[in-house]
Motif scaffolding. Structure first.
Motif, PDB file in Angstrom:
ATOM      1  N   UNK A   1       1.160   0.752   0.950  1.00  0.00           N
ATOM      2  CA  UNK A   1       2.444   1.272   0.536  1.00  0.00           C
ATOM      3  C   UNK A   1       2.971   2.240   1.594  1.00  0.00           C
ATOM      4  N   UNK A   2       4.149   2.796   1.344  1.00  0.00           N
ATOM      5  CA  UNK A   2       4.797   3.632   2.340  1.00  0.00           C
ATOM      6  C   UNK A   2       4.017   4.901   2.624  1.00  0.00           C
ATOM      7  N   UNK A   3       3.316   5.419   1.591  1.00  0.00           N
ATOM      8  CA  UNK A   3       2.563   6.648   1.800  1.00  0.00           C
ATOM      9  C   UNK A   3       1.476   6.451   2.836  1.00  0.00           C
TER      10      UNK A   3
ATOM     11  N   UNK B   1      -5.537  16.475   3.990  1.00  0.00           N
ATOM     12  CA  UNK B   1      -6.956  16.854   3.899  1.00  0.00           C
ATOM     13  C   UNK B   1      -7.524  16.741   2.482  1.00  0.00           C
ATOM     14  N   UNK B   2      -6.675  16.892   1.455  1.00  0.00           N
ATOM     15  CA  UNK B   2      -7.150  16.861   0.068  1.00  0.00           C
ATOM     16  C   UNK B   2      -6.982  15.502  -0.602  1.00  0.00           C
ATOM     17  N   UNK B   3      -6.233  14.582   0.014  1.00  0.00           N
ATOM     18  CA  UNK B   3      -5.860  13.311  -0.614  1.00  0.00           C
ATOM     19  C   UNK B   3      -6.159  12.186   0.369  1.00  0.00           C
ATOM     20  N   UNK B   4      -7.147  11.338   0.002  1.00  0.00           N
ATOM     21  CA  UNK B   4      -7.563  10.226   0.843  1.00  0.00           C
ATOM     22  C   UNK B   4      -7.290   8.904   0.145  1.00  0.00           C
TER      23      UNK B   4
ATOM     24  N   UNK C   1      -7.958  -0.260 -18.503  1.00  0.00           N
ATOM     25  CA  UNK C   1      -7.234   0.584 -17.547  1.00  0.00           C
ATOM     26  C   UNK C   1      -6.563   1.717 -18.322  1.00  0.00           C
ATOM     27  N   UNK C   2      -6.233   2.796 -17.618  1.00  0.00           N
ATOM     28  CA  UNK C   2      -5.528   3.907 -18.258  1.00  0.00           C
ATOM     29  C   UNK C   2      -4.133   3.500 -18.711  1.00  0.00           C
ATOM     30  N   UNK C   3      -3.392   2.883 -17.777  1.00  0.00           N
ATOM     31  CA  UNK C   3      -2.028   2.454 -18.067  1.00  0.00           C
ATOM     32  C   UNK C   3      -1.708   1.206 -17.256  1.00  0.00           C
ATOM     33  N   UNK C   4      -0.838   0.372 -17.824  1.00  0.00           N
ATOM     34  CA  UNK C   4      -0.206  -0.707 -17.070  1.00  0.00           C
ATOM     35  C   UNK C   4       1.240  -0.298 -16.862  1.00  0.00           C
ATOM     36  N   UNK C   5       1.662  -0.259 -15.599  1.00  0.00           N
ATOM     37  CA  UNK C   5       3.016   0.184 -15.267  1.00  0.00           C
ATOM     38  C   UNK C   5       3.811  -0.964 -14.650  1.00  0.00           C
ATOM     39  N   UNK C   6       5.138  -0.914 -14.765  1.00  0.00           N
ATOM     40  CA  UNK C   6       5.939  -1.909 -14.040  1.00  0.00           C
ATOM     41  C   UNK C   6       5.550  -1.899 -12.566  1.00  0.00           C
ATOM     42  N   UNK C   7       5.440  -3.066 -11.980  1.00  0.00           N
ATOM     43  CA  UNK C   7       4.940  -3.158 -10.604  1.00  0.00           C
ATOM     44  C   UNK C   7       5.726  -2.279  -9.647  1.00  0.00           C
ATOM     45  N   UNK C   8       7.033  -2.212  -9.836  1.00  0.00           N
ATOM     46  CA  UNK C   8       7.888  -1.432  -8.926  1.00  0.00           C
ATOM     47  C   UNK C   8       7.611   0.066  -9.016  1.00  0.00           C
ATOM     48  N   UNK C   9       6.960   0.511 -10.094  1.00  0.00           N
ATOM     49  CA  UNK C   9       6.705   1.937 -10.290  1.00  0.00           C
ATOM     50  C   UNK C   9       5.249   2.334 -10.023  1.00  0.00           C
ATOM     51  N   UNK C  10       4.381   1.359  -9.800  1.00  0.00           N
ATOM     52  CA  UNK C  10       2.948   1.639  -9.696  1.00  0.00           C
ATOM     53  C   UNK C  10       2.625   2.573  -8.541  1.00  0.00           C
ATOM     54  N   UNK C  11       3.084   2.264  -7.346  1.00  0.00           N
ATOM     55  CA  UNK C  11       2.737   3.070  -6.173  1.00  0.00           C
ATOM     56  C   UNK C  11       3.233   4.507  -6.310  1.00  0.00           C
ATOM     57  N   UNK C  12       4.467   4.666  -6.769  1.00  0.00           N
ATOM     58  CA  UNK C  12       5.041   6.006  -6.900  1.00  0.00           C
ATOM     59  C   UNK C  12       4.270   6.824  -7.927  1.00  0.00           C
TER      60      UNK C  12
ATOM     61  N   UNK D   1       1.037   6.441  -8.960  1.00  0.00           N
ATOM     62  CA  UNK D   1      -0.306   6.783  -8.484  1.00  0.00           C
ATOM     63  C   UNK D   1      -0.233   7.843  -7.391  1.00  0.00           C
ATOM     64  N   UNK D   2       0.697   7.677  -6.461  1.00  0.00           N
ATOM     65  CA  UNK D   2       0.835   8.653  -5.386  1.00  0.00           C
ATOM     66  C   UNK D   2       1.202  10.030  -5.944  1.00  0.00           C
ATOM     67  N   UNK D   3       2.099  10.064  -6.922  1.00  0.00           N
ATOM     68  CA  UNK D   3       2.491  11.327  -7.522  1.00  0.00           C
ATOM     69  C   UNK D   3       1.339  12.012  -8.237  1.00  0.00           C
ATOM     70  N   UNK D   4       0.555  11.233  -8.986  1.00  0.00           N
ATOM     71  CA  UNK D   4      -0.605  11.802  -9.682  1.00  0.00           C
ATOM     72  C   UNK D   4      -1.633  12.323  -8.682  1.00  0.00           C
ATOM     73  N   UNK D   5      -1.882  11.540  -7.617  1.00  0.00           N
ATOM     74  CA  UNK D   5      -2.859  11.964  -6.612  1.00  0.00           C
ATOM     75  C   UNK D   5      -2.417  13.249  -5.924  1.00  0.00           C
ATOM     76  N   UNK D   6      -1.142  13.342  -5.590  1.00  0.00           N
ATOM     77  CA  UNK D   6      -0.650  14.555  -4.925  1.00  0.00           C
ATOM     78  C   UNK D   6      -0.687  15.747  -5.884  1.00  0.00           C
ATOM     79  N   UNK D   7      -0.430  15.526  -7.135  1.00  0.00           N
ATOM     80  CA  UNK D   7      -0.522  16.608  -8.135  1.00  0.00           C
ATOM     81  C   UNK D   7      -1.947  17.148  -8.200  1.00  0.00           C
ATOM     82  N   UNK D   8      -2.930  16.231  -8.310  1.00  0.00           N
ATOM     83  CA  UNK D   8      -4.331  16.651  -8.376  1.00  0.00           C
ATOM     84  C   UNK D   8      -4.742  17.345  -7.077  1.00  0.00           C
ATOM     85  N   UNK D   9      -4.265  16.814  -5.952  1.00  0.00           N
ATOM     86  CA  UNK D   9      -4.609  17.398  -4.648  1.00  0.00           C
ATOM     87  C   UNK D   9      -4.111  18.833  -4.500  1.00  0.00           C
TER      88      UNK D   9
END
Length: 329
Positions: free
Chosen positions: A43-45, A67-70, A236-247, A249-257
């Motif tokens: 993805x773009x990230x 450094x916090x998000x791989x 799985x935790x959630x099934x999301x519309x394909x167009x929204x999946x990357x955004x 996951x990336x948002x959750x990962x950055x929040x945790x990071x």
């Protein structure tokens, strides 16, 4: 080597060679999978991130987004098959995650359209798998890798687009959270339909995750499960519309990071105590897989699947649940 492994040293490749002489593997030879160097990132990230640490020929890429998000990206086209070489690559990356004191969250995803991972490599001689040296836990590298991923002190997330079947399903089950494309994700433990026993630990993880009845349906029914049903079951935790999946996951990962690392580590450690299967359950599952490979009934089923196109792009891999269901008819 364990007795069950010694009893099953007959190579899958030998059975396949008898069934399909046109296969590219020879007796005892390892044929690496084709790899498209410079494949597009997931993805773009990832595209905007610093260069990955893996080499251009690696089938598993590690990207330090921050450094916090791989990110760990499977990149072994055309099917993202995982075999001994890919297990070694994954294990080496897990070692890097274990050793780093800054990383807080790791996302596992795929760079191969249509496939998170199809399944374990069934065209490489079995000795390539049984002959691998044990990992740090003392177990075979496959259960070793699954245990080490599950027990990482940091948060792990699977982003599932395409088929996550066999070891692909087992890999996502080892991660802490799983998010799937509603339209494109397909999950399954297909092994029983081919006469195999799944080897990466789903018998230990699925009952704790989805309950006994649904675990038996997934494991012994061996059919494909779409994103909606996987979400309903808790696969799985959630099934999301394909167009929204990357955004998402990336948002959750950055929040945790952005959170305090020690709070993450301590919280996950306590959740692990309440939810993870004992490590001792994992090695016998791998041993049962190896033993299942040597059975004549299993080799007969694999022979039929190979003749129909197993481990090649096409209808069999796209509809593996249907294919295994038709074997006994």
């Amino acid at each position: 080597m364990r007795t069950s492994q010694l009893a099953a040293r007959t190579s899958i490749a030998r059975a396949i060679t008898v069934a399909a002489a046109s296969m590219i593997i020879g007796a005892g030879a390892y044929a690496p999978h084709a790899h498209a160097a410079g494949s597009a990132p997931a993805n773009a990230a990832t595209a905007a991130a610093p260069a990955a640490t893996a080499t251009a020929k690696a089938h598993v890429r590690l990207t330090r987004v921050t450094p916090a998000y791989w990110k760990v990206t499977l990149a072994n086209p055309p099917l993202n098959i995982i075999g001994p070489n890919e297990v070694r690559e994954l294990a080496a990356i897990v070692g890097q995650i274990e050793a780093d004191k800054e990383v807080k969250v790791v996302v596992f995803d795929s760079a191969v359209p249509g496939y998170f991972s199809a399944h374990y490599d069934l065209l490489t001689p079995l000795e390539e798998s049984t002959g691998m040296k044990p990992g740090p836990t003392g177990m075979h590298p496959v259960p070793d890798m699954m245990v080490r991923i599950a027990r990482l002190p940091v948060v792990t997330i699977s982003s599932i687009r395409g088929r996550a079947t066999g070891i692909g399903s087992e890999l996502i089950l080892a991660t802490d959270m799983r998010f799937a494309s509603r339209e494109k994700a397909v999950l399954s433990q297909w092994e029983v339909g081919a006469g195999l026993v799944a080897g990466g630990g789903p018998q230990a993880r699925l009952p704790r995750l989805v309950g006994r009845g649904r675990a038996i349906e997934i494991l012994i029914g061996s059919d494909d499960i779409n994103g909606d049903i996987a979400e309903r079951y808790g696969y799985v935790n959630r099934a999301l519309p394909d167009a929204k999946l990357d955004k998402f996951v990336d948002g959750l990962a950055r929040r945790i990071a952005s959170f305090d690392r020690q709070a993450i580590v301590d919280t996950k450690r306590l959740v692990d105590v309440a939810s993870l299967p004992p490590d001792a359950e994992m090695q016998p599952i791998w041993d049962a897989f190896i033993a299942s490979v040597g059975r004549p009934e299993t080799q007969a089923r694999l022979k039929k699947l190979v003749e129909q196109g197993l481990q090649k792009p096409g209808d069999i891999e796209k509809n593996l649940g249907q294919a295994t269901g038709n074997l006994g008819k």
